[in-house]
Scaffold this motif. Structure first.
Motif, PDB file in Angstrom:
ATOM      1  N   LEU A  63      38.565  27.773  42.477  1.00  0.00           N
ATOM      2  CA  LEU A  63      39.445  27.381  41.383  1.00  0.00           C
ATOM      3  C   LEU A  63      39.836  28.555  40.488  1.00  0.00           C
ATOM      4  O   LEU A  63      40.871  28.520  39.823  1.00  0.00           O
ATOM      5  CB  LEU A  63      38.784  26.277  40.540  1.00  0.00           C
ATOM      6  CG  LEU A  63      38.761  24.887  41.178  1.00  0.00           C
ATOM      7  CD1 LEU A  63      38.021  23.910  40.273  1.00  0.00           C
ATOM      8  CD2 LEU A  63      40.180  24.385  41.459  1.00  0.00           C
ATOM      9  N   ALA A  64      39.043  29.610  40.452  1.00  0.00           N
ATOM     10  CA  ALA A  64      39.380  30.799  39.659  1.00  0.00           C
ATOM     11  C   ALA A  64      40.066  31.879  40.491  1.00  0.00           C
ATOM     12  O   ALA A  64      40.319  32.981  39.989  1.00  0.00           O
ATOM     13  CB  ALA A  64      38.126  31.372  39.007  1.00  0.00           C
ATOM     14  N   LEU A  65      40.388  31.565  41.737  1.00  0.00           N
ATOM     15  CA  LEU A  65      40.914  32.582  42.643  1.00  0.00           C
ATOM     16  C   LEU A  65      42.248  33.143  42.171  1.00  0.00           C
ATOM     17  O   LEU A  65      42.449  34.369  42.175  1.00  0.00           O
ATOM     18  CB  LEU A  65      41.047  32.007  44.056  1.00  0.00           C
ATOM     19  CG  LEU A  65      41.656  32.929  45.116  1.00  0.00           C
ATOM     20  CD1 LEU A  65      40.850  34.217  45.248  1.00  0.00           C
ATOM     21  CD2 LEU A  65      41.746  32.209  46.462  1.00  0.00           C
ATOM     22  N   ASN A  66      43.181  32.290  41.797  1.00  0.00           N
ATOM     23  CA  ASN A  66      44.499  32.785  41.379  1.00  0.00           C
ATOM     24  C   ASN A  66      44.387  33.756  40.203  1.00  0.00           C
ATOM     25  O   ASN A  66      44.962  34.849  40.228  1.00  0.00           O
ATOM     26  CB  ASN A  66      45.409  31.618  41.002  1.00  0.00           C
ATOM     27  CG  ASN A  66      46.044  30.959  42.222  1.00  0.00           C
ATOM     28  OD1 ASN A  66      46.507  31.644  43.132  1.00  0.00           O
ATOM     29  ND2 ASN A  66      46.072  29.640  42.239  1.00  0.00           N
ATOM     30  N   GLU A  67      43.637  33.365  39.187  1.00  0.00           N
ATOM     31  CA  GLU A  67      43.512  34.214  38.006  1.00  0.00           C
ATOM     32  C   GLU A  67      42.762  35.504  38.306  1.00  0.00           C
ATOM     33  O   GLU A  67      43.139  36.584  37.841  1.00  0.00           O
ATOM     34  CB  GLU A  67      42.820  33.451  36.886  1.00  0.00           C
ATOM     35  CG  GLU A  67      43.642  32.328  36.293  1.00  0.00           C
ATOM     36  CD  GLU A  67      42.891  31.610  35.194  1.00  0.00           C
ATOM     37  OE1 GLU A  67      43.048  32.005  34.018  1.00  0.00           O
ATOM     38  OE2 GLU A  67      42.139  30.670  35.509  1.00  0.00           O
ATOM     39  N   LEU A  68      41.695  35.407  39.090  1.00  0.00           N
ATOM     40  CA  LEU A  68      40.918  36.603  39.411  1.00  0.00           C
ATOM     41  C   LEU A  68      41.754  37.584  40.233  1.00  0.00           C
ATOM     42  O   LEU A  68      41.704  38.801  40.012  1.00  0.00           O
ATOM     43  CB  LEU A  68      39.646  36.214  40.163  1.00  0.00           C
ATOM     44  CG  LEU A  68      38.631  37.329  40.397  1.00  0.00           C
ATOM     45  CD1 LEU A  68      38.116  37.887  39.072  1.00  0.00           C
ATOM     46  CD2 LEU A  68      37.453  36.828  41.246  1.00  0.00           C
ATOM     47  N   TYR A  69      42.519  37.059  41.160  1.00  0.00           N
ATOM     48  CA  TYR A  69      43.395  37.887  41.990  1.00  0.00           C
ATOM     49  C   TYR A  69      44.447  38.583  41.131  1.00  0.00           C
ATOM     50  O   TYR A  69      44.696  39.784  41.273  1.00  0.00           O
ATOM     51  CB  TYR A  69      44.048  37.000  43.038  1.00  0.00           C
ATOM     52  CG  TYR A  69      45.108  37.661  43.888  1.00  0.00           C
ATOM     53  CD1 TYR A  69      44.763  38.530  44.917  1.00  0.00           C
ATOM     54  CD2 TYR A  69      46.461  37.387  43.676  1.00  0.00           C
ATOM     55  CE1 TYR A  69      45.747  39.123  45.713  1.00  0.00           C
ATOM     56  CE2 TYR A  69      47.439  37.966  44.465  1.00  0.00           C
ATOM     57  CZ  TYR A  69      47.077  38.834  45.480  1.00  0.00           C
ATOM     58  OH  TYR A  69      48.040  39.416  46.260  1.00  0.00           O
ATOM     59  N   LYS A  70      45.055  37.846  40.219  1.00  0.00           N
ATOM     60  CA  LYS A  70      46.099  38.426  39.368  1.00  0.00           C
ATOM     61  C   LYS A  70      45.537  39.475  38.419  1.00  0.00           C
ATOM     62  O   LYS A  70      46.157  40.508  38.166  1.00  0.00           O
ATOM     63  CB  LYS A  70      46.788  37.318  38.571  1.00  0.00           C
ATOM     64  CG  LYS A  70      47.652  36.393  39.417  1.00  0.00           C
ATOM     65  CD  LYS A  70      48.194  35.247  38.585  1.00  0.00           C
ATOM     66  CE  LYS A  70      48.978  34.272  39.444  1.00  0.00           C
ATOM     67  NZ  LYS A  70      49.456  33.084  38.660  1.00  0.00           N
ATOM     68  N   LYS A  71      44.358  39.246  37.888  1.00  0.00           N
ATOM     69  CA  LYS A  71      43.788  40.147  36.892  1.00  0.00           C
ATOM     70  C   LYS A  71      43.175  41.409  37.508  1.00  0.00           C
ATOM     71  O   LYS A  71      43.058  42.434  36.837  1.00  0.00           O
ATOM     72  CB  LYS A  71      42.737  39.409  36.063  1.00  0.00           C
ATOM     73  CG  LYS A  71      43.320  38.365  35.108  1.00  0.00           C
ATOM     74  CD  LYS A  71      42.231  37.658  34.338  1.00  0.00           C
ATOM     75  CE  LYS A  71      42.806  36.596  33.421  1.00  0.00           C
ATOM     76  NZ  LYS A  71      43.641  37.130  32.338  1.00  0.00           N
TER      77      LYS A  71
END
Length: 209
Positions: A63-71
């Motif tokens: 669930l945190a993949l999108n944000e972690l990838y972007k950051k």
């Protein structure tokens, strides 16, 4: 390699941060939820997130993949037979929860025999279908440990009644993991860590012999 365990999300999913302290790099295995907490841990240690490793493509593990990838811009790795589930809410089960998850970034496939390196750390990949078609384990032979996702739990195995699940396959995968030396530590997707020795003695699904 240092291992930090975070218990994240409503389903109590284990997210692991693998630290190469010498080179100040790390891998994040299964960014289950709460990207702020994950980054708080990596930043407090001064670590660069080099890669994000997904054991299998169920929503509660990413669930945190999108944000972690972007950051972070870190490379994302997932088993070749689970990659399509990153963008399919029916396969990653988020569609059943009413909170749709679709990964918006790019990912790289891993399969049997793949090797992932960051800093001085090297991880081998084996395919362990059963819980999902494309489940994988990440193995550090140097540290004698296996990150098993939802294939093996302490004295249990993952569910097989989701799309693409197979009871016979997960039993085969369990036995394959338990073929490793008995001192190997097992770090599952949920619950406490265990060892190959303990699971050979106490896991009711293990086929002895």
């Amino acid at each position: 390699m240092n291992i930090k365990t975070l218990n994240l999300g409503a389903l109590g999913t284990n997210c692991y941060i693998l630290e190469d302290a010498e080179n100040k790099k790390c891998a994040v295995i299964d960014p289950a939820d709460n990207v702020g907490r994950i980054l708080q841990e990596t930043e407090s240690l001064g670590l660069e997130v080099s890669c994000i490793l997904i054991t299998h493509a169920h929503f509660d593990h990413m669930l945190a993949l999108n944000e972690l990838y972007k950051k972070t811009g870190a490379k994302v790795y997932i088993g070749c037979h689970d990659k399509k589930a990153l963008k399919d809410p029916a396969l990653n089960l988020s569609g059943y929860m009413g909170d749709i998850f679709i990964f918006s970034g790019e990912s790289e496939e891993v399969s049997e025999g793949s090797r992932i390196t960051f800093g001085n750390v090297s991880l081998n990949v084996i395919e362990v279908p059963g819980h999902t078609p494309g489940g994988v384990c990440y193995i550090s032979e140097k540290e004698e440990c296996i990150f098993t996702g939802d294939t093996v739990f302490a004295e249990g195995i993952g569910r097989c009644d989701f799309p693409g699940g197979s009871y016979n396959s997960i039993l085969t995968s369990l036995n394959r993991i338990l073929d490793y030396p008995e001192n190997y530590a097992l770090y599952p997707g949920h619950g406490p860590s265990t060892t190959v020795k303990n699971e050979k003695s106490n896991n009711p699904y293990y086929r002895k012999g």
